[in-house]
Design a protein around this motif. Structure first.
Motif, PDB file in Angstrom:
ATOM      1  N   TYR A   1       0.817  -1.214   0.000  1.00  0.00           N
ATOM      2  CA  TYR A   1       0.000   0.000   0.000  1.00  0.00           C
ATOM      3  C   TYR A   1       0.853   1.267   0.000  1.00  0.00           C
ATOM      4  CZ  TYR A   1      -3.727  -3.208   1.492  1.00  0.00           C
ATOM      5  OH  TYR A   1      -4.638  -4.230   1.579  1.00  0.00           O
ATOM      6  N   GLN A   2       2.024   1.191   0.605  1.00  0.00           N
ATOM      7  CA  GLN A   2       2.896   2.365   0.688  1.00  0.00           C
ATOM      8  C   GLN A   2       3.351   2.846  -0.686  1.00  0.00           C
ATOM      9  OE1 GLN A   2       5.876   0.931   3.399  1.00  0.00           O
ATOM     10  NE2 GLN A   2       4.606   1.310   5.187  1.00  0.00           N
TER      11      GLN A   2
ATOM     12  N   ASN B   1       1.354   5.958  -1.548  1.00  0.00           N
ATOM     13  CA  ASN B   1       1.296   7.103  -0.638  1.00  0.00           C
ATOM     14  C   ASN B   1       1.573   8.419  -1.362  1.00  0.00           C
ATOM     15  OD1 ASN B   1       0.697   5.371   1.441  1.00  0.00           O
ATOM     16  ND2 ASN B   1       2.632   5.652   2.513  1.00  0.00           N
TER      17      ASN B   1
ATOM     18  N   THR C   1      -1.301   9.456  -3.709  1.00  0.00           N
ATOM     19  CA  THR C   1      -2.462   9.794  -2.878  1.00  0.00           C
ATOM     20  C   THR C   1      -2.258  11.142  -2.215  1.00  0.00           C
ATOM     21  OG1 THR C   1      -2.975   7.473  -2.469  1.00  0.00           O
ATOM     22  CG2 THR C   1      -3.860   9.076  -0.902  1.00  0.00           C
ATOM     23  N   ASP C   2      -1.072  11.367  -1.688  1.00  0.00           N
ATOM     24  CA  ASP C   2      -0.791  12.646  -1.025  1.00  0.00           C
ATOM     25  C   ASP C   2      -0.863  13.811  -2.010  1.00  0.00           C
ATOM     26  OD1 ASP C   2      -0.513  11.260   1.344  1.00  0.00           O
ATOM     27  OD2 ASP C   2       1.686  11.260   1.291  1.00  0.00           O
TER      28      ASP C   2
ATOM     29  N   TYR D   1      -4.561  14.329  -2.558  1.00  0.00           N
ATOM     30  CA  TYR D   1      -5.174  14.866  -1.344  1.00  0.00           C
ATOM     31  C   TYR D   1      -4.790  16.329  -1.109  1.00  0.00           C
ATOM     32  CZ  TYR D   1      -7.162  14.963   3.299  1.00  0.00           C
ATOM     33  OH  TYR D   1      -7.928  15.277   4.393  1.00  0.00           O
TER      34      TYR D   1
ATOM     35  N   ASP E   1     -15.311   0.605   1.549  1.00  0.00           N
ATOM     36  CA  ASP E   1     -14.164   0.801   2.436  1.00  0.00           C
ATOM     37  C   ASP E   1     -13.425  -0.515   2.570  1.00  0.00           C
ATOM     38  OD1 ASP E   1     -14.742   3.485   2.887  1.00  0.00           O
ATOM     39  OD2 ASP E   1     -16.089   3.008   4.540  1.00  0.00           O
TER      40      ASP E   1
ATOM     41  N   GLU F   1      -8.615  -3.501   7.234  1.00  0.00           N
ATOM     42  CA  GLU F   1      -7.156  -3.551   7.408  1.00  0.00           C
ATOM     43  C   GLU F   1      -6.565  -4.826   6.818  1.00  0.00           C
ATOM     44  OE1 GLU F   1      -5.144  -1.107   8.540  1.00  0.00           O
ATOM     45  OE2 GLU F   1      -6.925   0.155   8.713  1.00  0.00           O
TER      46      GLU F   1
ATOM     47  N   ARG G   1      -5.579   3.389   4.232  1.00  0.00           N
ATOM     48  CA  ARG G   1      -5.269   4.815   4.450  1.00  0.00           C
ATOM     49  C   ARG G   1      -5.509   5.609   3.178  1.00  0.00           C
ATOM     50  NH1 ARG G   1      -1.183   8.084   2.381  1.00  0.00           N
ATOM     51  NH2 ARG G   1      -0.650   9.857   3.679  1.00  0.00           N
ATOM     52  N   ASN G   2      -4.917   5.165   2.097  1.00  0.00           N
ATOM     53  CA  ASN G   2      -4.984   5.927   0.861  1.00  0.00           C
ATOM     54  C   ASN G   2      -6.393   5.970   0.282  1.00  0.00           C
ATOM     55  OD1 ASN G   2      -2.238   6.575   0.902  1.00  0.00           O
ATOM     56  ND2 ASN G   2      -1.687   4.654  -0.065  1.00  0.00           N
TER      57      ASN G   2
ATOM     58  N   ARG H   1      -9.155   5.873   1.921  1.00  0.00           N
ATOM     59  CA  ARG H   1      -9.935   6.825   2.741  1.00  0.00           C
ATOM     60  C   ARG H   1      -9.639   8.269   2.330  1.00  0.00           C
ATOM     61  NH1 ARG H   1      -8.810   3.266   6.992  1.00  0.00           N
ATOM     62  NH2 ARG H   1      -6.989   4.482   7.617  1.00  0.00           N
ATOM     63  N   LEU H   2      -8.360   8.582   2.131  1.00  0.00           N
ATOM     64  CA  LEU H   2      -7.984   9.944   1.729  1.00  0.00           C
ATOM     65  C   LEU H   2      -8.520  10.280   0.339  1.00  0.00           C
ATOM     66  CD1 LEU H   2      -4.297  10.154   3.040  1.00  0.00           C
ATOM     67  CD2 LEU H   2      -6.344  11.215   4.031  1.00  0.00           C
TER      68      LEU H   2
END
Length: 158
Positions: free
Chosen positions: A41-42, A45, A48-49, A52, A100, A103, A137-138, A140-141
């Motif tokens: 998933y990383q 990031n 996604t950032d 976001y 959604d 985890e 995480r991503n 959701r963002l």
């Protein structure tokens, strides 16, 4: 990207310089059942950032200003329906209707590619599956920003 998203398609090549670094990895937790490694998933990031970080109100303002040009370009590409608003809202809707992600996500591997064990996830279109692949995480963002953008676009329409 929006046209593909609205149709439920996805291609990494559309991201251009915003490439995904790293490889997907899953680990076998029992015979023929795999779990996605959280490090997979990383990889998402950064992109996604970047998404976001978009100021939704300013993005809606820019879209509103450029809308005549966007619609004209869309028609030139051969789309008879020249109003790109429909495409934009369909793409945002697809993001928001993506379930959604828990985890822990379980997979099976009937051939080469992994598949979700949960039929709800496996039944999603390619675009929504890509959102799931970004991780809890991503995703959701991404959904949070999509809601903000959708709201800002609707506010500018009124």
């Amino acid at each position: 990207i929006l046209d593909n998203a609205a149709a439920g398609r996805f291609s990494l090549s559309l991201l251009g310089n915003l490439s995904i670094n790293g490889i997907f990895s899953a680990r076998e937790i029992e015979k023929d059942i795999f779990e996605i490694d959280f490090r997979s998933y990383q990889r998402f990031n950064f992109i996604t950032d970047v998404f976001y970080s978009i100021d939704a109100a300013r993005a809606a303002e820019l879209y509103s200003l450029a809308k005549p040009l966007i619609n004209a370009a869309y028609k030139e590409l051969g789309y008879l329906e020249g109003d790109f608003d429909k495409i934009s809202f369909l793409a945002l809707e697809r993001i928001l209707k993506t379930p959604d992600l828990p985890e822990r996500v379980l997979l099976k591997r009937p051939v080469v590619m992994y598949e979700y064990i949960d039929p709800e996830y496996e039944g999603l279109d390619a675009f929504q599956k890509q959102i799931l692949r970004t991780g809890p995480r991503n995703s959701r963002l991404i959904k949070k920003k999509a809601r903000e953008i959708e709201s800002a676009l609707k506010t500018r329409q009124t």
